[in-house]
Design an enzyme around this catalytic site. Sequence first.
Site, PDB file in Angstrom:
ATOM      1  N   GLY A  50      -2.382  -1.695  -6.019  1.00  0.00           N
ATOM      2  CA  GLY A  50      -2.729  -2.245  -4.629  1.00  0.00           C
ATOM      3  C   GLY A  50      -4.113  -2.804  -4.858  1.00  0.00           C
ATOM      4  O   GLY A  50      -4.366  -3.420  -3.814  1.00  0.00           O
ATOM      5  N   CYS A  51      -4.595  -2.761  -6.030  1.00  0.00           N
ATOM      6  CA  CYS A  51      -6.017  -3.483  -6.188  1.00  0.00           C
ATOM      7  C   CYS A  51      -5.922  -4.502  -7.315  1.00  0.00           C
ATOM      8  O   CYS A  51      -5.346  -4.547  -8.170  1.00  0.00           O
ATOM      9  CB  CYS A  51      -6.963  -2.376  -6.998  1.00  0.00           C
ATOM     10  SG  CYS A  51      -7.376  -0.872  -6.082  1.00  0.00           S
ATOM     11  N   GLN A  52      -6.514  -5.580  -6.834  1.00  0.00           N
ATOM     12  CA  GLN A  52      -6.571  -6.669  -7.650  1.00  0.00           C
ATOM     13  C   GLN A  52      -7.178  -6.495  -8.932  1.00  0.00           C
ATOM     14  O   GLN A  52      -6.503  -6.926 -10.118  1.00  0.00           O
ATOM     15  CB  GLN A  52      -7.399  -7.897  -6.938  1.00  0.00           C
ATOM     16  CG  GLN A  52      -7.081  -9.020  -7.763  1.00  0.00           C
ATOM     17  CD  GLN A  52      -7.828 -10.286  -6.895  1.00  0.00           C
ATOM     18  OE1 GLN A  52      -8.729 -10.075  -6.004  1.00  0.00           O
ATOM     19  NE2 GLN A  52      -7.321 -11.622  -7.049  1.00  0.00           N
TER      20      GLN A  52
END
Length: 138
Positions: A50-52
Amino acid sequence: MALLPDKEKLLRNFLRCANWEEKYLYIIELGQRLPELRDEDKSPQNSIQGCQSQVWIVMRQNAQGIIELQGDSDAAIVKGLIAVVFILYDQMTPQDIVNFDVRPWFEKMALTQHLTPSRSQGLEAMIRAIRAKAAALS
């Protein structure tokens, strides 16, 4: 965590910054203070979805029941955000982490409104992952 300020000092330092450029630089500086994460800890089970950017968070419970967090990212600002989250959860048990709401601290710092939507989503993903791991330990 000895190199990082406590919650109150974090807030004081953050509010002393004259503008958002100074605040971003302070966040990046906090990330630079995090201890180096071992390569073997940069594994899929420690990766935060969920983190870029790439983010790894390792959670261990010491003999006193206190959670010790370690983390890293390939992006300087994200590594700084990891440090901010670690400061907020410092010296907590798994149950403390589950019960503690970081959002009022982010509001006091006016943090989330100055992050891009993808950074805000990544920050939320980190918090969810830490809370889920803590819940599994409590």
